[in-house]
Scaffold this active site. Structure first.
Site, mmCIF file in Angstrom:
data_model
loop_
_atom_site.group_PDB
_atom_site.id
_atom_site.type_symbol
_atom_site.label_atom_id
_atom_site.label_comp_id
_atom_site.label_asym_id
_atom_site.label_seq_id
_atom_site.Cartn_x
_atom_site.Cartn_y
_atom_site.Cartn_z
ATOM 1 N N ASN A 30 -31.179 16.111 -66.222
ATOM 2 C CA ASN A 30 -30.804 17.499 -65.899
ATOM 3 C C ASN A 30 -31.799 18.439 -66.585
ATOM 4 O OD1 ASN A 30 -29.691 18.109 -68.667
ATOM 5 N ND2 ASN A 30 -28.322 16.460 -68.053
ATOM 6 N N ASP A 40 -28.715 8.468 -66.294
ATOM 7 C CA ASP A 40 -29.147 9.180 -67.510
ATOM 8 C C ASP A 40 -28.381 8.640 -68.729
ATOM 9 O OD1 ASP A 40 -30.337 11.075 -69.118
ATOM 10 O OD2 ASP A 40 -29.379 12.813 -68.197
ATOM 11 N N TYR A 131 -25.400 14.538 -58.229
ATOM 12 C CA TYR A 131 -26.008 15.698 -57.565
ATOM 13 C C TYR A 131 -25.786 15.724 -56.057
ATOM 14 C CZ TYR A 131 -28.240 17.526 -61.830
ATOM 15 O OH TYR A 131 -28.482 18.076 -63.069
HETATM 16 N N1 AR6 Z 1 -29.706 1.686 -62.867
HETATM 17 C C1 AR6 Z 1 -30.105 2.155 -61.662
HETATM 18 N N2 AR6 Z 1 -29.438 3.108 -60.981
HETATM 19 C C2 AR6 Z 1 -28.314 3.607 -61.553
HETATM 20 C C3 AR6 Z 1 -27.830 3.182 -62.811
HETATM 21 C C4 AR6 Z 1 -28.583 2.176 -63.472
HETATM 22 N N3 AR6 Z 1 -28.223 1.715 -64.677
HETATM 23 N N4 AR6 Z 1 -26.698 3.879 -63.083
HETATM 24 C C5 AR6 Z 1 -26.459 4.688 -62.033
HETATM 25 N N5 AR6 Z 1 -27.432 4.528 -61.100
HETATM 26 P P1 AR6 Z 1 -26.940 9.883 -60.978
HETATM 27 P P2 AR6 Z 1 -28.197 12.392 -60.031
HETATM 28 C C6 AR6 Z 1 -27.607 5.173 -59.788
HETATM 29 O O1 AR6 Z 1 -25.588 10.485 -60.849
HETATM 30 O O2 AR6 Z 1 -27.409 12.366 -58.766
HETATM 31 C C7 AR6 Z 1 -26.438 12.970 -64.936
HETATM 32 O O3 AR6 Z 1 -25.276 13.373 -65.608
HETATM 33 C C8 AR6 Z 1 -26.399 5.808 -59.134
HETATM 34 O O4 AR6 Z 1 -25.559 4.812 -58.561
HETATM 35 O O5 AR6 Z 1 -27.238 9.094 -62.188
HETATM 36 O O6 AR6 Z 1 -29.672 12.718 -59.969
HETATM 37 C C9 AR6 Z 1 -27.664 13.781 -65.326
HETATM 38 O O7 AR6 Z 1 -27.620 14.187 -66.669
HETATM 39 C C10 AR6 Z 1 -27.077 6.666 -58.068
HETATM 40 O O8 AR6 Z 1 -27.429 5.845 -56.948
HETATM 41 O O9 AR6 Z 1 -28.111 11.013 -60.863
HETATM 42 C C11 AR6 Z 1 -27.592 14.944 -64.383
HETATM 43 O O10 AR6 Z 1 -26.751 15.953 -64.885
HETATM 44 C C12 AR6 Z 1 -28.386 7.102 -58.761
HETATM 45 O O11 AR6 Z 1 -28.516 6.254 -59.898
HETATM 46 C C13 AR6 Z 1 -27.011 14.345 -63.127
HETATM 47 O O12 AR6 Z 1 -26.263 13.207 -63.548
HETATM 48 C C14 AR6 Z 1 -28.406 8.554 -59.225
HETATM 49 O O13 AR6 Z 1 -27.144 8.969 -59.683
HETATM 50 C C15 AR6 Z 1 -28.069 13.868 -62.181
HETATM 51 O O14 AR6 Z 1 -27.476 13.448 -60.974
#
Ligand code: AR6
Length: 181
Positions: A30, A40, A131
């Site tokens: 973020n 994250d 997001y």
């Molecule tokens: N390895 C690979 N992919 C993953 C993992 C992992 N260990 N864990 C989750 N994913 P998101 P965004 C996937 O929500 O939408 C945070 O709070 C998940 O299933 O992590 O960009 C940040 O601080 C999904 O397909 O990221 C920001 O505030 C993908 O990663 C916000 O979330 C992205 O999901 C960012 O949101």
């Protein structure tokens, strides 16, 4: 599933990005670089506190990281030496510049990687979790963004997408299958 673009292999795998043995992993961060949930949270937990220390130094220096941009820190205890934190757009319906900002995340992360002599990098599916970016659309933007970068820049051996679940993996597989080479 893999594809070769100039000298670079583009690969899709299912898995947990925190376990990848690559020079750098990208984080879906973020703007405040404050850590959070999703990938994250997993990266900060697995990498330990030095990642947050370096994020806070970046915050002190430049206020964080704007959407579509990227910054680099140590990988701490991760197998990857570096984490490239990039901030994807929050989905607002598709008319708020989301696709340009998402493409910019991949481009800026890859630019930073090449600048740091990184040869292998893994990406999660940026913006498609908290997001809310629709994954089928995000997959097309992500893969085309990476492809355009690789067509114009040498230096990377592998760009790997590490996708956490079947639906996300399937969306990237479809997008890659229909991508023109
Ligand atoms: N390895 C690979 N992919 C993953 C993992 C992992 N260990 N864990 C989750 N994913 P998101 P965004 C996937 O929500 O939408 C945070 O709070 C998940 O299933 O992590 O960009 C940040 O601080 C999904 O397909 O990221 C920001 O505030 C993908 O990663 C916000 O979330 C992205 O999901 C960012 O949101």
């Amino acid at each position: 599933m893999t594809m070769k673009i100039n000298q670079t292999t583009l690969a899709l795998v299912r898995g947990d990005i925190t376990r990848e043995r690559v020079d750098a992993i990208a984080n879906a961060a973020n703007e405040r670089l404050m850590g959070g949930g999703g990938v994250d949270g997993a990266i900060h937990r697995a990498g330990g506190p030095t990642i947050a220390v370096e994020c806070s130094a970046i915050r002190a220096k430049q206020g964080g990281c704007p959407t579509g941009q990227a910054v680099i820190t140590t990988g701490g205890n991760l197998p990857a030496k570096h984490v490239i934190h990039t901030v994807g757009p929050i989905w607002r319906g598709g008319d708020a510049g989301e696709s340009e900002l998402l493409a910019s995340c991949y481009r800026e992360s890859l630019r930073l990687a090449v600048e740091h002599g990184i040869k292998t990098i893994a990406f999660p599916s940026i913006s498609t979790g908290v997001y809310g970016y629709p994954v089928a659309q995000a997959a097309v933007v992500a893969l085309n963004g990476v492809k355009q970068f690789l067509e114009a820049h040498d230096g990377l051996d592998e760009v790997r997408f590490v996708l956490f679940d079947d639906v996300t993996y399937g969306a990237y597989e479809n997008a890659l299958a229909t991508m023109e080479v």
